[in-house]
Design a protein around this motif. Structure first.
Motif, PDB file in Angstrom:
ATOM      1  N   VAL A   1      48.154  26.161  13.901  1.00 61.38           N
ATOM      2  CA  VAL A   1      48.364  25.240  12.790  1.00 61.38           C
ATOM      3  C   VAL A   1      49.074  24.018  13.352  1.00 61.38           C
ATOM      4  CG1 VAL A   1      49.373  24.876  10.522  1.00 61.38           C
ATOM      5  CG2 VAL A   1      48.565  27.156  11.174  1.00 61.38           C
ATOM      6  N   ARG A   2      48.462  22.856  13.184  1.00 58.54           N
ATOM      7  CA  ARG A   2      49.013  21.618  13.757  1.00 58.54           C
ATOM      8  C   ARG A   2      49.610  20.752  12.664  1.00 58.54           C
ATOM      9  NH1 ARG A   2      45.034  19.496  17.725  1.00 58.54           N
ATOM     10  NH2 ARG A   2      46.034  21.203  18.885  1.00 58.54           N
ATOM     11  N   ALA A   3      50.852  20.317  12.877  1.00 55.89           N
ATOM     12  CA  ALA A   3      51.523  19.405  11.952  1.00 55.89           C
ATOM     13  C   ALA A   3      51.475  17.996  12.531  1.00 55.89           C
ATOM     14  CB  ALA A   3      52.965  19.838  11.738  1.00 55.89           C
ATOM     15  N   THR A   4      51.051  17.024  11.719  1.00 48.48           N
ATOM     16  CA  THR A   4      50.998  15.627  12.149  1.00 48.48           C
ATOM     17  C   THR A   4      51.548  14.737  11.040  1.00 48.48           C
ATOM     18  OG1 THR A   4      48.712  15.455  11.344  1.00 48.48           O
ATOM     19  CG2 THR A   4      49.016  15.943  13.682  1.00 48.48           C
ATOM     20  N   VAL A   5      51.909  13.530  11.381  1.00 52.41           N
ATOM     21  CA  VAL A   5      52.398  12.555  10.414  1.00 52.41           C
ATOM     22  C   VAL A   5      51.225  11.716   9.939  1.00 52.41           C
ATOM     23  CG1 VAL A   5      53.982  10.640   9.997  1.00 52.41           C
ATOM     24  CG2 VAL A   5      54.635  12.478  11.565  1.00 52.41           C
ATOM     25  N   VAL A   6      51.013  11.659   8.645  1.00 51.30           N
ATOM     26  CA  VAL A   6      49.931  10.851   8.096  1.00 51.30           C
ATOM     27  C   VAL A   6      50.306   9.377   8.195  1.00 51.30           C
ATOM     28  CG1 VAL A   6      48.577  10.320   6.039  1.00 51.30           C
ATOM     29  CG2 VAL A   6      49.239  12.684   6.519  1.00 51.30           C
ATOM     30  N   GLY A   7      49.430   8.584   8.795  1.00 46.48           N
ATOM     31  CA  GLY A   7      49.655   7.153   8.882  1.00 46.48           C
ATOM     32  C   GLY A   7      50.471   6.702  10.072  1.00 46.48           C
ATOM     33  N   ARG A   8      50.759   7.597  10.992  1.00 47.94           N
ATOM     34  CA  ARG A   8      51.517   7.204  12.183  1.00 47.94           C
ATOM     35  C   ARG A   8      51.083   8.081  13.354  1.00 47.94           C
ATOM     36  NH1 ARG A   8      55.496   4.068  13.823  1.00 47.94           N
ATOM     37  NH2 ARG A   8      57.030   4.758  15.347  1.00 47.94           N
ATOM     38  N   THR A   9      50.965   7.465  14.531  1.00 46.50           N
ATOM     39  CA  THR A   9      50.548   8.204  15.712  1.00 46.50           C
ATOM     40  C   THR A   9      51.772   8.678  16.483  1.00 46.50           C
ATOM     41  OG1 THR A   9      48.557   6.844  15.868  1.00 46.50           O
ATOM     42  CG2 THR A   9      49.167   8.109  17.819  1.00 46.50           C
ATOM     43  N   VAL A  10      52.156   9.913  16.246  1.00 43.92           N
ATOM     44  CA  VAL A  10      53.205  10.570  17.031  1.00 43.92           C
ATOM     45  C   VAL A  10      52.652  11.925  17.434  1.00 43.92           C
ATOM     46  CG1 VAL A  10      55.089   9.386  15.827  1.00 43.92           C
ATOM     47  CG2 VAL A  10      54.298  11.606  14.999  1.00 43.92           C
ATOM     48  N   PRO A  11      53.138  12.511  18.509  1.00 44.50           N
ATOM     49  CA  PRO A  11      52.617  13.806  18.941  1.00 44.50           C
ATOM     50  C   PRO A  11      52.699  14.849  17.827  1.00 44.50           C
ATOM     51  CG  PRO A  11      54.006  12.852  20.648  1.00 44.50           C
ATOM     52  CD  PRO A  11      54.179  11.993  19.437  1.00 44.50           C
ATOM     53  N   GLY A  12      51.635  15.625  17.676  1.00 42.92           N
ATOM     54  CA  GLY A  12      51.645  16.697  16.692  1.00 42.92           C
ATOM     55  C   GLY A  12      52.489  17.873  17.163  1.00 42.92           C
ATOM     56  N   LEU A  13      52.774  18.744  16.234  1.00 43.82           N
ATOM     57  CA  LEU A  13      53.563  19.941  16.534  1.00 43.82           C
ATOM     58  C   LEU A  13      52.710  21.153  16.199  1.00 43.82           C
ATOM     59  CD1 LEU A  13      56.398  20.892  17.433  1.00 43.82           C
ATOM     60  CD2 LEU A  13      57.059  20.886  15.022  1.00 43.82           C
ATOM     61  N   ASP A  14      52.460  22.021  17.201  1.00 45.22           N
ATOM     62  CA  ASP A  14      51.601  23.190  17.009  1.00 45.22           C
ATOM     63  C   ASP A  14      52.409  24.450  16.735  1.00 45.22           C
ATOM     64  OD1 ASP A  14      49.416  21.625  17.380  1.00 45.22           O
ATOM     65  OD2 ASP A  14      48.875  22.405  19.356  1.00 45.22           O
ATOM     66  N   TYR A  15      51.919  25.248  15.797  1.00 43.67           N
ATOM     67  CA  TYR A  15      52.500  26.544  15.473  1.00 43.67           C
ATOM     68  C   TYR A  15      51.442  27.614  15.724  1.00 43.67           C
ATOM     69  CZ  TYR A  15      56.075  23.874  12.958  1.00 43.67           C
ATOM     70  OH  TYR A  15      57.080  23.004  12.632  1.00 43.67           O
ATOM     71  N   ARG A  16      51.869  28.752  16.259  1.00 44.14           N
ATOM     72  CA  ARG A  16      50.931  29.840  16.503  1.00 44.14           C
ATOM     73  C   ARG A  16      51.145  30.938  15.471  1.00 44.14           C
ATOM     74  NH1 ARG A  16      50.982  33.466  21.909  1.00 44.14           N
ATOM     75  NH2 ARG A  16      52.690  34.436  20.771  1.00 44.14           N
ATOM     76  N   ALA A  17      50.074  31.296  14.813  1.00 42.59           N
ATOM     77  CA  ALA A  17      50.087  32.402  13.856  1.00 42.59           C
ATOM     78  C   ALA A  17      49.151  33.484  14.379  1.00 42.59           C
ATOM     79  CB  ALA A  17      49.631  31.921  12.480  1.00 42.59           C
ATOM     80  N   THR A  18      49.551  34.722  14.245  1.00 39.83           N
ATOM     81  CA  THR A  18      48.773  35.840  14.771  1.00 39.83           C
ATOM     82  C   THR A  18      48.238  36.700  13.629  1.00 39.83           C
ATOM     83  OG1 THR A  18      50.107  35.882  16.785  1.00 39.83           O
ATOM     84  CG2 THR A  18      48.792  37.843  16.294  1.00 39.83           C
ATOM     85  N   VAL A  19      46.934  36.935  13.660  1.00 40.39           N
ATOM     86  CA  VAL A  19      46.288  37.804  12.675  1.00 40.39           C
ATOM     87  C   VAL A  19      45.953  39.120  13.358  1.00 40.39           C
ATOM     88  CG1 VAL A  19      44.344  38.090  11.097  1.00 40.39           C
ATOM     89  CG2 VAL A  19      45.312  35.808  11.493  1.00 40.39           C
ATOM     90  N   THR A  20      46.507  40.208  12.861  1.00 38.84           N
ATOM     91  CA  THR A  20      46.235  41.535  13.414  1.00 38.84           C
ATOM     92  C   THR A  20      45.195  42.250  12.559  1.00 38.84           C
ATOM     93  OG1 THR A  20      48.034  42.557  12.137  1.00 38.84           O
ATOM     94  CG2 THR A  20      48.578  41.674  14.322  1.00 38.84           C
ATOM     95  N   GLU A  21      44.553  43.274  13.133  1.00 40.47           N
ATOM     96  CA  GLU A  21      43.535  44.004  12.374  1.00 40.47           C
ATOM     97  C   GLU A  21      44.177  44.783  11.230  1.00 40.47           C
ATOM     98  OE1 GLU A  21      41.570  47.057  14.579  1.00 40.47           O
ATOM     99  OE2 GLU A  21      43.382  47.686  15.617  1.00 40.47           O
ATOM    100  N   ARG A  22      43.390  45.050  10.225  1.00 40.22           N
ATOM    101  CA  ARG A  22      43.860  45.866   9.102  1.00 40.22           C
ATOM    102  C   ARG A  22      44.223  47.254   9.628  1.00 40.22           C
ATOM    103  NH1 ARG A  22      41.851  44.149   3.744  1.00 40.22           N
ATOM    104  NH2 ARG A  22      40.827  42.116   3.982  1.00 40.22           N
TER     105      ARG A  22
END
Length: 593
Positions: free
Chosen positions: A433-454
């Protein structure tokens, strides 16, 4: 007709009288929780959405102005008449251009399949299309649904308008300095970037195409799990499109009117609105994209919050005011005009994680944790009122609440934006999941989410009857088990059933009870099994060969839950024996780590 639509029109003197008379007609058909005001508009009692419900801060349109024309007093679909009086007016207003109407109905059908719990009525899209662009300028579209000329709103430069600096390099609106609302449903480019849809199957997502725009509007209104058959959710959805109570009331009035009946009319013959929510005496040039018409429908400057309309001299209904004499500029203004104070977005230097916990969820479940991002200046000071866009990157079926892959949230007073709840899809593994600023070019911030099997942590039999048969026969009862995880039903969990050699040897047995495959051949291992919505799994019928004795069936699931069941086969011609205890079998449930 197009020329008329492109002019700034004064409100007719008759408008107030007609609106006041509309009260009685609308009162008789108002929706639950809705009243009718002195202007004939329906008024919702809960017209202020929660912050997370208008998370993008400016709505689909950038909270641009809109058309305030009200439905006529008469029935929306009267008997054919040559009259030019009220009956003719009602029939005209109830008519929706054929291609535009088709686009609304196709969008409703698509949402009924994709998001049935939303209960989106096509009449809501028609109501929004009416106040946004007069049904694509009265249906001035080609056979594919694309407007004959783009409908471009005013540049949102903060000078009497909302302030939204360019987010699309002018791709959609022809303006590389500021954003403009675009198309028959008036999406701003930053919203279209994630909300855009291909509604006519041509492989493109074009905000100027009524099929694409209507489908995008439907998905936009159906996010956050809203049920539009509920008046409260309906109000919230409309307000999220344009956060104005007057806008809500106007849309609700047209929605109720269209619900009474509409009919199809030829493209390009629809009636055009004349009243807008902005100060129409104020003339301002706005830039036009190459090849576009001068902004008209959809070219709607916005008054500052709290302002009131300037007095207008009465005119005859439908008489246009004098057209602008100053031509639109041929080049866009500089990105930051001299003397313009920096916006909060201008001061953002970087993004920081605001204490997001580890993101893990089982397939199909909601993540218990939510992503938090903080906008900061170069000195680490928090920046409020900044739009942060959260985007799911790559090939994943994990989504935000409402089934969307993008969500935009405005930072609070502490500079923090909290993303909507994530819901894990069926694809397992890591999700970005990447977070960015709308309307401005600054480096995005990435988050890692893990999906495990049922998974399941416990298995039990649903019955306690003995499982017996005679050699060469068939077991009367089928084995059924229930899987749970943390005490709740574990649905969709993968399972395997094996007739094992012994309690200490889990390899498949080569004699004794067996299942049958599709060809009727004996098999002693079944894989690819899955629990149902209630966590139940009923195995196929079991058969016995000529070997007598006690045998073991073991069921295992993802997550490590294991259950071993005892089976007894007696000699042919004898009564089925009572099962004897076996030191090698433990029929009770066991839990996996």
């Amino acid at each position: 007709m197009a020329a008329q639509f492109g002019r700034r029109l004064r409100k007719g003197a008759a408008t107030t009288a007609v609106a006041a008379a509309a009260v009685a007609a609308l009162s008789a058909s108002q929706a639950p929780g809705v009243t009718v005001d002195g202007q004939g508009r329906q008024t919702a009692t809960d017209a202020t959405p929660a912050p997370e419900e208008t998370a993008d801060g400016v709505g689909a349109t950038g909270n641009s102005p809109y058309y305030t024309d009200l439905p006529p007093l008469n029935s929306p679909n009267p008997s054919p008449s040559a009259s030019t009086g009220p009956s003719a007016s009602g029939k005209t207003e109830a008519g929706i251009p054929a291609t535009v109407l088709d686009a609304y109905k196709k969008a409703e059908a698509a949402l009924r399949e994709k998001k049935p719990g939303c209960n989106l009525p096509w009449q809501l899209l028609a109501a929004i299309g009416k106040v946004e662009s007069g049904q694509a300028r009265g249906g001035r579209v080609d056979a594919d649904g694309t407007t004959l000329s783009p409908i471009i709103g005013p540049q949102l430069d903060g000078n009497g308008f909302a302030l939204i600096k360019d987010t699309d390099d002018g791709v959609y609106d022809g303006n590389s300095a500021y954003d403009n609302a675009v198309g028959p449903m008036q999406f701003i480019p930053s919203t279209w970037e994630w909300a855009g849809r291909d509604g006519n199957g041509d492989g493109r997502e074009d905000p100027n195409n009524i099929y694409d725009a209507a489908l995008a509007a439907g998905h936009y209104l159906c996010r956050f799990g809203w049920d539009l058959s509920d008046q409260g959710d309906l109000n919230k959805a409309i307000l999220s499109y344009n956060n104005s109570t007057d806008y809500l009331n106007t849309v609700l009035s047209w929605l109720e009117y269209y619900r009474k009946g509409t009919h199809e009319i030829p493209d390009g013959t629809g009636s055009l609105p004349v009243d807008r929510s902005d100060d129409q005496d104020r003339v301002r040039p706005t830039p036009s994209a190459p090849g576009t018409s001068t902004p008209g429908a959809g070219s709607r400057p916005e008054k500052p919050a709290g302002s009131s309309p300037s007095p207008k001299p009465p005119t005859s209904p439908g008489t246009p005011s004098k057209p602008p004499t100053t031509p639109p500029p041929t080049t866009p203004p500089p990105t930051t005009p001299p003397g313009t104070p920096p916006t909060p977005t201008d001061t953002v230097d970087h993004l920081e994680d605001a204490g997001t916990a580890k993101l893990t969820a089982m397939a199909g479940d909601a993540f218990a944790q939510r992503i938090s991002t903080r906008a900061e200046t170069d000195t680490g000071k928090a920046v409020a009122k900044v739009r942060i866009r959260f985007t799911l990157v790559g090939d994943t079926d994990t989504t935000f609440t409402g089934g969307e892959s993008v969500a935009t949230v405005v930072t609070d007073s502490s500079g923090v934006a909290v993303a909507p709840e994530l819901r894990a899809g069926e694809k397992t593994g890591d999700v970005t999941v990447r977070a960015t600023v709308v309307g401005r070019t600054v480096p995005g911030l990435d988050y890692r989410a893990t999906v495990t099997e049922r998974a399941a942590d416990t298995l039990v039999r649903t019955g306690d009857g003995a499982l017996t048969c005679t050699a060469g026969g068939e077991f009367a009862d089928r084995v059924e088990v229930r899987a749970t995880y943390d005490g709740a039903a574990a649905d969709g969990v993968a399972a395997t059933a094996t007739l094992i050699t012994s309690a200490d040897d889990p390899s498949p047995n080569d004699k004794g009870p067996y299942f049958k495959d599709a060809d009727g051949k004996a098999v002693r291992t079944l894989s690819g099994l899955e629990t149902d919505a209630d966590g139940l799994l009923k195995l196929p019928r079991l058969y016995a060969d000529d070997t007598t004795g006690t045998f073991l069936l073991r069921v295992t699931t993802a997550g490590g839950a294991t259950l071993t069941v005892e089976l007894t086969v007696a000699a042919a011609g004898t009564a089925s024996p009572s099962p004897s205890a076996s030191p090698s079998a433990d029929p009770s449930a066991s839990s996996g780590a």
